[in-house]
Write a protein that holds these residues in place. Sequence first.
Motif, mmCIF file in Angstrom:
data_model
loop_
_atom_site.group_PDB
_atom_site.id
_atom_site.type_symbol
_atom_site.label_atom_id
_atom_site.label_comp_id
_atom_site.label_asym_id
_atom_site.label_seq_id
_atom_site.Cartn_x
_atom_site.Cartn_y
_atom_site.Cartn_z
ATOM 1 N N GLN A 292 45.116 31.866 36.247
ATOM 2 C CA GLN A 292 45.664 33.009 35.614
ATOM 3 C C GLN A 292 46.406 33.874 36.769
ATOM 4 N N TRP A 293 45.788 34.322 37.703
ATOM 5 C CA TRP A 293 45.900 35.171 38.668
ATOM 6 C C TRP A 293 46.365 34.652 40.067
ATOM 7 N N ASN A 294 46.823 33.190 39.742
ATOM 8 C CA ASN A 294 47.260 32.466 41.312
ATOM 9 C C ASN A 294 46.352 32.736 42.303
ATOM 10 N N LEU A 295 44.895 32.681 42.162
ATOM 11 C CA LEU A 295 43.885 33.016 43.068
ATOM 12 C C LEU A 295 43.839 31.915 44.041
ATOM 13 N N LEU A 296 44.255 30.704 43.761
ATOM 14 C CA LEU A 296 43.948 29.543 44.807
ATOM 15 C C LEU A 296 45.308 28.787 44.793
ATOM 16 N N ASP A 303 47.327 37.029 43.061
ATOM 17 C CA ASP A 303 47.652 38.317 42.245
ATOM 18 C C ASP A 303 46.301 39.009 42.683
ATOM 19 N N PHE A 304 45.659 39.228 43.532
ATOM 20 C CA PHE A 304 44.291 40.203 43.839
ATOM 21 C C PHE A 304 44.367 41.353 42.998
ATOM 22 N N GLY A 305 45.765 42.057 42.946
ATOM 23 C CA GLY A 305 45.629 43.240 42.550
ATOM 24 C C GLY A 305 45.659 43.194 40.782
ATOM 25 N N GLY A 306 46.490 42.150 40.243
ATOM 26 C CA GLY A 306 46.253 42.162 38.661
ATOM 27 C C GLY A 306 44.869 41.645 38.413
ATOM 28 N N ALA A 307 44.345 40.678 39.154
ATOM 29 C CA ALA A 307 42.631 40.215 38.677
ATOM 30 C C ALA A 307 41.840 41.620 38.705
ATOM 31 N N ARG A 309 42.530 44.782 38.562
ATOM 32 C CA ARG A 309 42.667 45.750 37.600
ATOM 33 C C ARG A 309 42.411 44.944 35.953
ATOM 34 N N TYR A 310 42.475 43.868 35.808
ATOM 35 C CA TYR A 310 41.736 43.118 34.558
ATOM 36 C C TYR A 310 40.425 43.276 34.652
ATOM 37 N N LEU A 311 39.638 43.203 35.603
ATOM 38 C CA LEU A 311 38.422 43.073 35.754
ATOM 39 C C LEU A 311 37.803 44.677 35.497
ATOM 40 N N ALA A 312 38.465 45.554 36.065
ATOM 41 C CA ALA A 312 38.250 46.949 36.186
ATOM 42 C C ALA A 312 38.178 47.261 34.750
ATOM 43 N N GLY A 313 39.198 46.906 33.815
ATOM 44 C CA GLY A 313 39.451 47.419 32.707
ATOM 45 C C GLY A 313 38.579 46.572 31.692
ATOM 46 N N LEU A 314 37.885 45.547 31.732
ATOM 47 C CA LEU A 314 37.347 44.758 30.870
ATOM 48 C C LEU A 314 35.984 45.705 30.569
ATOM 49 N N ARG A 315 35.725 45.479 29.175
ATOM 50 C CA ARG A 315 34.448 46.063 28.656
ATOM 51 C C ARG A 315 33.346 45.244 28.775
ATOM 52 N N PRO A 316 32.189 45.651 29.864
ATOM 53 C CA PRO A 316 31.275 44.489 29.950
ATOM 54 C C PRO A 316 30.620 44.139 28.858
ATOM 55 N N LEU A 341 35.879 37.375 42.853
ATOM 56 C CA LEU A 341 36.351 37.914 41.662
ATOM 57 C C LEU A 341 35.931 36.997 40.331
ATOM 58 N N SER A 342 36.163 35.890 40.584
ATOM 59 C CA SER A 342 35.699 34.570 39.378
ATOM 60 C C SER A 342 34.266 34.801 39.361
ATOM 61 N N CYS A 343 33.348 35.107 40.252
ATOM 62 C CA CYS A 343 31.987 35.157 40.031
ATOM 63 C C CYS A 343 31.865 36.359 39.244
#
Length: 966
Positions: A292-296, A303-307, A309-316, A341-343
């Motif tokens: 999804q974030w083209n990390l590999l 897209d490290f920035g997008g990933a 922001r997505y993780l920071a906005g998640l409700r854990p 980030l995946s972890c």
Amino acid sequence: MLLHKLNPTPATGEAPIRENAIVARAIHNPAIHNPAIHHPRSDLASCRSRLIALLADWASPRPVAWLPTAQPPPRETPIPAHPRETPIPAHPREDEIELELFDLEPSHDAAEAVSRGFAHVATYRVRPVDGVVLLPAAGPAACVARVQAAEGSFILRICSHWPAPPLPQGLLEQYAAAPPFAAAVAAVRSSPKTSTTTDTRLVALAERLMAMEEKLNAAHFQAAQLQHRLAQSWPASDGKRGDGAFDVPRERHEWRLAEQKDAAPESLGLYDRRVDDAVILEARNGEAFLTQWNLLADDAPPDFGGATRYLAGLRPVPRLDHDPPEVSIVIPIFGELAYTLSCVHSLLRQQTRHSLEIIVVDDASTDQSARFLSQIRHLRYHRQQRNGGFIAAANQGAALARGEYLVMLNNDTRVVAGWLDALIDGFALFPTAGLIGSKLHYDDGSLQEAGGIVWRDGSCWNYGRRDDPNRPQYSYARRVDYVSGCSIAIRTSLWRELHGFDPHYAPAYCEDVDLCLRLVERGYEVWYQPRSRVVHYEGKTSGTDTGSGVKAYQLVNTKKLYLRWRDRLLDHRTNGTAPFFERERKVNRRLLVVDAVAPTPKQDAGSVQTMLALKVAHDLGYKVHFVPEDNWLFEPDSIPDLQAMGIDCAYAPYELGFDNYLRRYGALFDVILVFRVTILERTIEAIEKYAPQATLLYHVADLFHLRLARQAELEDDPALRELAEKTKQRELELARRAHGTITHSLYEAQLLETLVPEAQVTVWPLMFDFFGTEVGFAPRRDICFLGGYRHPPNVDAVQYFVSQIWPLVADALDGARFIIAGANPTPDLLALAGPRVIVTGMIDDLRDLFDTVRVVAIPLRVGAGVKGKLASALSYGVPVVSTAIGFEGTGLEPEEQVLLGDTPEAFAAQLIRLYHDQDLWHRLSAAGQAVMRDRFSPSAGAAALATAIDRGTYRRVGVELPVQAP
């Protein structure tokens, strides 16, 4: 079988066939004719009978089966369906058999068969019929055909490459030992009312039933083949083989979820489910996140920035705001931001009962980790001033930890559902555990490590590497030499007491093995918990080449490990010798438990006792194995719970068939405990043959003949009385043959000792964990009965209560309801439901029931043994009104721990009395809880099991029991 109604002109390439003939080509499917597979009461027979019965008004069917007796040379190696049966030859081609039904006398000239390309022809005369049903041996559909019969006989002709025998007299279905193929023809006489038009609805029904039969045939055939392969892949259990025989290469089995990328869990059949299906789902989640974030990606920037922001906005999903947290998860990292980030993504989705904190220790990464990870608000991010290696980073993270438990987790991982709870719960399951580690998987699902083995030279193995992780030997909790530091849990205080990972092994490698050996030296145990699973993208930080980089320290540190621990390793085997036994080197005695199926403690009290029996045997120091006598299907709702406790469970497709299992492993067992008369009857021959060294304990559960005799008395049924007497003789004979006999009931123990004086009988109390209650008298309201309703005595008790007792008490109970609780209520019980009669079905948490009811009613009129419902109620502090049968054999006294009512009037009076008398209620509640703590606890059960084993062992070796001092 593909069934065709033909016109006079057949398909191209086929020989001419007379009008009104039916031709069927049979594709290989021996399962329906193999006695090793077919069971006379199986769904096969019911499918046939239902099919024929529903086909209009046709009379009794009498199927005809073609039964070959000889076999031509196969074109490939034959695979027998069962080791004791005639081998099944290779599959014939679809055109190797031709079956015809004629209304005219055909030629008997064998030349006709040869001209049509077949080696043999057989002709049979069939009684006149008006309709014919051809049962399919293969193919997606079946149909019903009508053939107009002239006066006289039909002729059934079979042309084949295989010789055929004469048919038996009449039209009779038979089963050959192992035919290469078969086609069954059901012929039925015409009824005077028979219509000449086949109902299309009946045809559709026939097709559906045939499809069911075909699936069942295929499953049974696969089971028979599997049993044969399992039997052939292991040498006999004769005590003459070497230890390494248990580690021979094993056949690989299909793992549908892993092998079919589009397969979903809901599409899996019963036989497709595997222990570690959840690993595949989590690996897919990881792949989706990275994609999804083209990390590999190679063709686009990540897209490290997008990933981020997505993780920071998640409700854990887990609780991250508790101070202090229960668990501190420490993730040392050096680069590899994509995997970190995946972890984190997987951790933020982890369902858990525990509060936690996530500490990321950055070992001076040279990529963009510092920039992006510091933006994720759910993390405690710490960056080292300089790169000091994995050990230094891990120890720094542990120093920052605030939780009671410390979890070390590699950054190149994804945690699977249930990962954290399984790790932390292990400390309650195994009180002497100092460290617990996870099951490690590669991202394709294959096994990376199921615990580790340390060999005499200090070298180490990841046990099971690259094998199928679903095999039973990898899927139960056990003590191990070590677990890799990729995913481990330890109490934070103990970590600090040991000063964490030893810098002696800096920068990395062997520090986790050394930590485990230091724990063992202090008297702790190291446990592998396979219910805690991790997808590990191995080597992303340090690589996999031991000739260069940080990975090169692995070879150097292995030598350091050996020099430090060489004296401790003297009792370890040399590298690669008998890993089957080295994987659990502390095991020195084994106990096998046999029951019909895996226990389901949420559904019946008997399963609760089986679970606790397994637990107390484990607590006595036995390596405990569980095998089903009947249903070898992997049950995801029950078997993983046993495996988490450390129970080695056998299941298909890896193990199948009790004789096969015991032939393979029988020589290992010191004790074999078998539940119930029917199970021991079917297994005792194999036990005596393959495990003669084992002490055999017969757990009667309850004396079934007593239950039958009481039911016969209640119903005045002579046939039932006769059955009860026959059952009694069966039960007594097994008590004579077993080395020891176990019952829960004092009454049944006395009866057995009278009838079988030589039997060594032990009373094993019903065991229940004590729960107690904090809810007093006033908030409670209702009356309840708890039971599993596949057990007829429970159904009778509820019907008796509603019809004869409830009318006497309903108006006197201030609007209280009668709650019928428990699994599998029958239609008759469901019909009892009303405004004040509630049928709940299965109760997930008994406290939800017992903390709301004021009285438990046990109005049993038939049955035997000690009742689990009684012990459950007393354990939760709920007083009980019961018939005498309801607390027979418990040693409980009326008016002391329970109230007795053996007639409807007496039962009703006691119920009303207890419902309104607060002092009596509190006295009985306290007395019931006390007796549960003192006499029905697991510790009391463990002592009784130890006694039963000792007494049985004395009998097995033929030595009189020592006389105990008064």
